[in-house]
Design an enzyme around this catalytic site. Sequence first.
Site, PDB file in Angstrom:
ATOM      1  N   GLN A 128     -15.460   2.318  -5.451  1.00  0.00           N
ATOM      2  CA  GLN A 128     -14.722   1.225  -4.822  1.00  0.00           C
ATOM      3  C   GLN A 128     -13.235   1.552  -4.824  1.00  0.00           C
ATOM      4  O   GLN A 128     -12.432   0.815  -4.259  1.00  0.00           O
ATOM      5  CB  GLN A 128     -14.943  -0.074  -5.599  1.00  0.00           C
ATOM      6  N   ALA A 139     -13.548   4.358 -20.604  1.00  0.00           N
ATOM      7  CA  ALA A 139     -14.271   5.323 -19.776  1.00  0.00           C
ATOM      8  C   ALA A 139     -14.007   6.763 -20.210  1.00  0.00           C
ATOM      9  O   ALA A 139     -14.917   7.598 -20.147  1.00  0.00           O
ATOM     10  CB  ALA A 139     -13.881   5.135 -18.304  1.00  0.00           C
ATOM     11  N   SER A 181     -15.786  -4.677 -12.674  1.00  0.00           N
ATOM     12  CA  SER A 181     -16.001  -6.015 -13.240  1.00  0.00           C
ATOM     13  C   SER A 181     -17.250  -6.686 -12.680  1.00  0.00           C
ATOM     14  O   SER A 181     -17.692  -7.703 -13.207  1.00  0.00           O
ATOM     15  CB  SER A 181     -14.783  -6.893 -12.952  1.00  0.00           C
ATOM     16  N   TYR A 184       0.825  -1.223   0.000  1.00  0.00           N
ATOM     17  CA  TYR A 184       0.000   0.000   0.000  1.00  0.00           C
ATOM     18  C   TYR A 184       0.856   1.269   0.000  1.00  0.00           C
ATOM     19  O   TYR A 184       0.453   2.280  -0.587  1.00  0.00           O
ATOM     20  CB  TYR A 184      -1.007  -0.016   1.162  1.00  0.00           C
ATOM     21  N   HIS A 239     -14.582   1.411  -0.115  1.00  0.00           N
ATOM     22  CA  HIS A 239     -13.463   0.507   0.206  1.00  0.00           C
ATOM     23  C   HIS A 239     -12.292   1.242   0.860  1.00  0.00           C
ATOM     24  O   HIS A 239     -11.176   0.716   0.882  1.00  0.00           O
ATOM     25  CB  HIS A 239     -12.997  -0.230  -1.058  1.00  0.00           C
TER      26      HIS A 239
HETATM   27  N1  APR Z   1     -12.524   2.083 -19.277  1.00  0.00           N
HETATM   28  C1  APR Z   1     -13.581   1.427 -18.748  1.00  0.00           C
HETATM   29  N2  APR Z   1     -13.488   0.239 -18.130  1.00  0.00           N
HETATM   30  C2  APR Z   1     -12.272  -0.308 -18.039  1.00  0.00           C
HETATM   31  C3  APR Z   1     -11.113   0.297 -18.559  1.00  0.00           C
HETATM   32  C4  APR Z   1     -11.277   1.553 -19.217  1.00  0.00           C
HETATM   33  N3  APR Z   1     -10.249   2.208 -19.743  1.00  0.00           N
HETATM   34  N4  APR Z   1     -10.053  -0.515 -18.315  1.00  0.00           N
HETATM   35  C5  APR Z   1     -10.520  -1.590 -17.672  1.00  0.00           C
HETATM   36  N5  APR Z   1     -11.864  -1.482 -17.507  1.00  0.00           N
HETATM   37  C6  APR Z   1     -12.790  -2.419 -16.866  1.00  0.00           C
HETATM   38  C7  APR Z   1     -12.384  -3.863 -17.012  1.00  0.00           C
HETATM   39  O1  APR Z   1     -12.926  -4.398 -18.214  1.00  0.00           O
HETATM   40  C8  APR Z   1     -13.022  -4.492 -15.772  1.00  0.00           C
HETATM   41  O2  APR Z   1     -14.343  -4.939 -16.041  1.00  0.00           O
HETATM   42  O3  APR Z   1     -12.753  -2.151 -15.490  1.00  0.00           O
HETATM   43  C9  APR Z   1     -13.075  -3.312 -14.775  1.00  0.00           C
HETATM   44  C10 APR Z   1     -12.070  -3.440 -13.626  1.00  0.00           C
HETATM   45  O4  APR Z   1     -12.413  -4.552 -12.854  1.00  0.00           O
HETATM   46  P1  APR Z   1     -11.573  -4.978 -11.558  1.00  0.00           P
HETATM   47  O5  APR Z   1     -10.124  -5.018 -11.887  1.00  0.00           O
HETATM   48  O6  APR Z   1     -12.200  -6.217 -11.033  1.00  0.00           O
HETATM   49  O7  APR Z   1     -11.794  -3.746 -10.568  1.00  0.00           O
HETATM   50  P2  APR Z   1     -13.042  -3.434  -9.632  1.00  0.00           P
HETATM   51  O8  APR Z   1     -14.316  -3.879 -10.268  1.00  0.00           O
HETATM   52  O9  APR Z   1     -12.927  -2.007  -9.218  1.00  0.00           O
HETATM   53  O10 APR Z   1     -12.736  -4.360  -8.379  1.00  0.00           O
HETATM   54  C11 APR Z   1     -13.615  -4.326  -7.288  1.00  0.00           C
HETATM   55  O11 APR Z   1     -12.145  -5.707  -6.030  1.00  0.00           O
HETATM   56  O12 APR Z   1     -10.094  -6.420  -5.212  1.00  0.00           O
HETATM   57  C12 APR Z   1     -11.182  -5.631  -4.991  1.00  0.00           C
HETATM   58  O13 APR Z   1     -11.225  -3.927  -3.431  1.00  0.00           O
HETATM   59  C13 APR Z   1     -10.860  -4.177  -4.768  1.00  0.00           C
HETATM   60  O14 APR Z   1     -12.334  -2.281  -5.123  1.00  0.00           O
HETATM   61  C14 APR Z   1     -11.788  -3.448  -5.726  1.00  0.00           C
HETATM   62  C15 APR Z   1     -12.852  -4.493  -6.008  1.00  0.00           C
END
Ligand code: APR
Length: 228
Positions: free
Chosen positions: A87, A215, A173, A52, A105
Amino acid sequence: MNVVVLTGAGISAESGVPTFRDADGLWEGHRVEDVATPEGYDLQPSVVHRFYDERRASLSRVEPNAAHRALARLEDQLGDRLLVVTQNIDDLHERGGSTRVLHMHGELRSALCRACRGRTPWEHDLADYPPCPRCGVSELRPDVVWFGEIPYQMDRIQDALDAADLFVSIGTSGAVYPAAGFVQFAARAGARTLELNLQPSAGTHLFDDARHGPASSLVPAWVDDLLR
Ligand code: APR
């Protein structure tokens, strides 16, 4: 119109903040159990602090992108009828100009004292076990919600979802609950639901509408549509 926006790592990806579950994501290089659970912290606090501390330090090398700024523009128009629930533990929404942001989070730039439970804004490393500015005990940990812990502000989020006319999920995701279930709460409360993500999320079928792409282009275009 009341709007609730849920954001995840994807909104910060184009700023250079790694996501978790994509090909080069953080969970490819680190075991969740080691760095994102209270048990991992108890076993190897220094490993967790280094993880971190590095991410906190990296915040000074990244900037908000057009998606963060578009949400700030939306807040300028909607005021307290917009709530951003993130998150993400980065501070790019705030630096992009948003003020109504809930970090469910936790936040990298905050430290949580295991002795007094106080939360303190924090810019520096924690690996050298500094004392808590509130109680003086050297029990500061990252103010991040780990697996097995309860996210912050769930009551406020629930109230906002109950009152929402529109729920928009951006860059997540849909793999982690409770956030992944917000779309269903909002829909049951009568909101329309929209997904904006690079690719279809795990729960994409739960949304009324979905747009897929980066995004930094999807979010400004959606804000333009909404404010037209
Ligand atoms: N624009 C839009 N979406 C995007 C981009 C982009 N440029 N790049 C990646 N993504 C999408 C991916 O396709 C994926 O579906 O963002 C999503 C990221 O997913 P994760 O990596 O799973 O992140 P997140 O959903 O924030 O995770 C949730 O998991 O480990 C924990 O606490 C952590 O807050 C986090 C939580």
